[in-house]
Design an enzyme around this catalytic site. Structure first.
Site, mmCIF file in Angstrom:
data_model
loop_
_atom_site.group_PDB
_atom_site.id
_atom_site.type_symbol
_atom_site.label_atom_id
_atom_site.label_comp_id
_atom_site.label_asym_id
_atom_site.label_seq_id
_atom_site.Cartn_x
_atom_site.Cartn_y
_atom_site.Cartn_z
ATOM 1 N N LYS A 1 0.828 -1.208 0.000
ATOM 2 C CA LYS A 1 0.000 0.000 0.000
ATOM 3 C C LYS A 1 0.862 1.258 0.000
ATOM 4 O O LYS A 1 0.655 2.172 -0.791
ATOM 5 C CB LYS A 1 -0.940 -0.031 1.197
ATOM 6 N N GLU B 1 9.794 -5.333 4.701
ATOM 7 C CA GLU B 1 9.856 -6.723 4.249
ATOM 8 C C GLU B 1 9.609 -6.827 2.748
ATOM 9 O O GLU B 1 10.334 -7.512 2.012
ATOM 10 C CB GLU B 1 8.819 -7.576 5.002
ATOM 11 N N GLY C 1 -5.399 -2.503 4.643
ATOM 12 C CA GLY C 1 -4.648 -3.628 4.092
ATOM 13 C C GLY C 1 -5.344 -4.965 4.259
ATOM 14 O O GLY C 1 -5.407 -5.777 3.335
ATOM 15 N N ARG C 2 -5.904 -5.213 5.451
ATOM 16 C CA ARG C 2 -6.539 -6.509 5.714
ATOM 17 C C ARG C 2 -7.912 -6.627 5.063
ATOM 18 O O ARG C 2 -8.549 -7.672 5.145
ATOM 19 C CB ARG C 2 -6.621 -6.759 7.216
ATOM 20 N N GLU D 1 -5.866 -7.787 14.292
ATOM 21 C CA GLU D 1 -5.339 -6.470 13.939
ATOM 22 C C GLU D 1 -6.443 -5.424 14.058
ATOM 23 O O GLU D 1 -6.178 -4.260 14.362
ATOM 24 C CB GLU D 1 -4.758 -6.495 12.519
ATOM 25 N N HIS E 1 -7.342 -34.669 15.656
ATOM 26 C CA HIS E 1 -6.258 -35.533 16.132
ATOM 27 C C HIS E 1 -5.123 -34.738 16.771
ATOM 28 O O HIS E 1 -4.034 -35.255 16.951
ATOM 29 C CB HIS E 1 -5.731 -36.394 14.974
ATOM 30 N N LYS F 1 8.381 -2.263 14.214
ATOM 31 C CA LYS F 1 9.123 -1.801 13.034
ATOM 32 C C LYS F 1 10.105 -0.686 13.415
ATOM 33 O O LYS F 1 11.250 -0.674 12.948
ATOM 34 C CB LYS F 1 8.151 -1.289 11.965
#
Length: 549
Positions: free
Chosen positions: A208, A214, A270-271, A356, A387, A516
């Site tokens: 964005k 990263e 963003g999400r 978030e 399991h 960050k």
């Protein structure tokens, strides 16, 4: 949005008193008392899904008080504000308009006096035309080979949403191979690049801001490796690199051609961005028509959320029930268990969407909250979880409200696999609700007694399952682009509902930024030759251990 302390509202006080009557109530008793319980606490969204919320520790009175709470907060007004583009993301001074990205009503929506519907449609057309070129093998790389692989470079919402949708819609995928580079760990880049050929691969740099460390670090590495390929020219970047961002200046500075820029807007979180140009990898993977059906499914859930009365509004009801558990029963987690292998990323995607959004400790009045906000979300697909961690659900000490999701129709009808999967799905929600008591176990032992031998009951207590674990069941007709879009939007609106009533801002994520900032400072320290003594004793020791190694 109303900014109230929810614990001081009349409905919260009523819920507190009501909880004293409900806290020891067992689902067995609730079902015995009301034979019409399923009819009262379920909703059939025809041709999409059936949602059963009857296996919750609620009564009609519980929902009445919860709905009163929603009314005290004027939830309906907040829902209208969301869709109208009001500046509900107050801390960042932005509207929240991911719903506009799938607006099939063709209504005009304005932000700063600009009709954003026009821009949205322009980008959708660009996605449609570009994905068609790639899929139909009309776009070629620098050696003339058609494109076989797509690599999406992004993190967070720029990765989780598209990956989840693409994995969930595997039966709809075309010939293109889709890969994701998200982790800063160089192993992620290394392993993906082993699988592709630069000559027949395009790279989508999804960020964005186009400054995310990263993503930009990974993108620069890939770009440098691309330029090291035989016979590659600088101009060939335009054939292989594309950007999805709101920062056109940084995109061009990176070296990406302006025609390869797919715009994003600051009113898209963003999400919540998979519906935007961030969904380019989805359109490339399953085709634009299926991407459009995904949007249509979400749009229809938007209409349900906007226009349905609160007492029949499924995202609202599910959001209220979650508040009931987290704030009165002190449940700290929620499980999301999908009985469909293709949807194995779904729970991980919802972790970001929930945590978030609503992982906040300051309310809209700038006060530290005294109530519980965001739950911890977790889960695994289907019988795999049975399991591993289901033991804790059946016999542990934690209350874990859970969602169980399954398609009625499978994309892979192999023998009796799916009917067996369905049997486990139905069995687990029943077993979690009703359990098995010591009396039932003893009667079962008596039924199988042979030759009147004495029954050893010493260890029966270890087999007892108390039940009373609440669940919601989602029966989807089939996992299609449309039904998946519908389901994702349902959870988005459930999260919004919770944020409104818990009096928090769901659309910022300031907590992500601190790590960050600290990392940038520590990076400069790591690059120095001298030992570190500028932080706390633990951090200093860890850094110095690294430097000496």
């Amino acid at each position: 949005m109303k900014s109230l302390d929810p614990t001081l509202t009349l409905s919260w006080r009523k819920l507190k008193k009501h909880f004293l009557k409900m806290k020891n109530m067992h689902l067995k008793d609730l079902f015995k008392k009301d034979i019409y319980r399923f009819q009262k606490f379920s909703l059939n969204m025809k041709n999409v899904m059936l949602i059963d919320y009857s296996k919750n520790r609620i009564t009609e009175k519980t929902l009445l008080y919860l709905l009163d709470l929603a009314k005290e907060f004027d939830l309906e007004g907040s829902i209208r504000s969301l869709f109208q583009g009001k500046y509900i993301n107050v801390t960042e001074n932005k509207p929240v308009l991911h719903t506009a990205l799938r607006n099939f009503n063709k209504t005009e929506i304005f932000v700063k006096h600009e009709n954003i519907s026009i821009k949205i449609n322009e980008v959708l057309l660009k996605i449609k035309n570009f994905s068609s070129q790639i899929i139909k093998k009309k776009w070629t790389g620098y050696t003339g080979k058609y494109i076989k692989s797509i690599v999406n470079i992004g993190i967070g919402g720029s990765h989780l949403g598209p990956e989840m949708v693409i994995e969930s819609l595997t039966p709809y995928k075309n010939h293109l191979n889709i890969y994701f580079i998200s982790n800063l760990d160089g192993s992620n880049v290394t392993e993906v690049l082993k699988k592709i050929n630069f000559e027949s691969t395009i790279f989508l740099i999804s960020s964005k801001t186009f400054t995310t460390e990263e993503t930009i670090t990974n993108a620069k590495t890939v770009k440098n490796l691309f330029l090291q390929q035989p016979n590659v020219l600088l101009s060939d970047i335009s054939k292989h690199f594309f950007a999805i961002s709101m920062n056109k200046k940084e995109v061009i500075k990176f070296g990406i051609h302006k025609e390869n820029f797919f715009p994003l807007w600051d009113w898209v979180g963003g999400r919540y961005s998979l519906w935007s140009s961030m969904g380019l990898s989805i359109a490339l993977s399953v085709g634009y028509e299926n991407f459009s059906l995904l949007l249509q499914g979400a749009h229809d859930m938007d209409n349900h959320f906007l226009n349905t009365p609160l007492e029949k509004n499924i995202p609202v009801l599910l959001g209220l029930i979650s508040i009931w558990y987290s704030n009165f029963f002190c449940a700290e987690t929620e499980g999301i268990f999908v009985y469909d292998q293709y949807m194995h990323v779904f729970s991980r995607y919802l972790q970001q969407a929930y945590m978030e959004s609503n992982g906040k400790r300051v309310d809209r009045n700038k006060n530290i909250v005294s109530w519980q906000t965001g739950a911890i979300i977790w889960g695994e697909p289907g019988t795999n979880g049975q399991h591993s961690f289901y033991q804790l659900l059946h016999q542990g000490t934690k209350l874990v409200p859970s969602d169980f999701i399954i398609p009625i129709k499978t994309h892979n009808q192999i023998g009796d696999h799916h009917i067996k999967l369905l049997s486990h799905f139905f069995a687990q929600t029943r077993a979690l609700a009703f359990g098995k008591s010591l009396k039932e176990l003893l009667n079962q032992k008596k039924d199988i007694q042979i030759n009147k031998k004495k029954i050893n009951t010493d260890f029966l207590i270890y087999q007892e399952c108390p039940g009373n674990q609440p669940t919601n069941s989602f029966l989807l007709d089939e996992i299609t682009p449309y039904t998946l879009g519908n389901l994702i939007a349902l959870y988005e609106h459930k999260i919004f509902t919770q944020g409104v009533i818990l009096n928090i801002y769901s659309f910022d994520q300031w907590g992500v930024e601190l790590g960050k900032e600290v990392a940038k400072d520590i990076l400069s320290t790591l690059k120095m030759n001298s030992l570190c003594n500028s932080y706390d004793s633990s951090t200093n020791a860890l850094i110095n251990f690294y430097k000496k190694s």
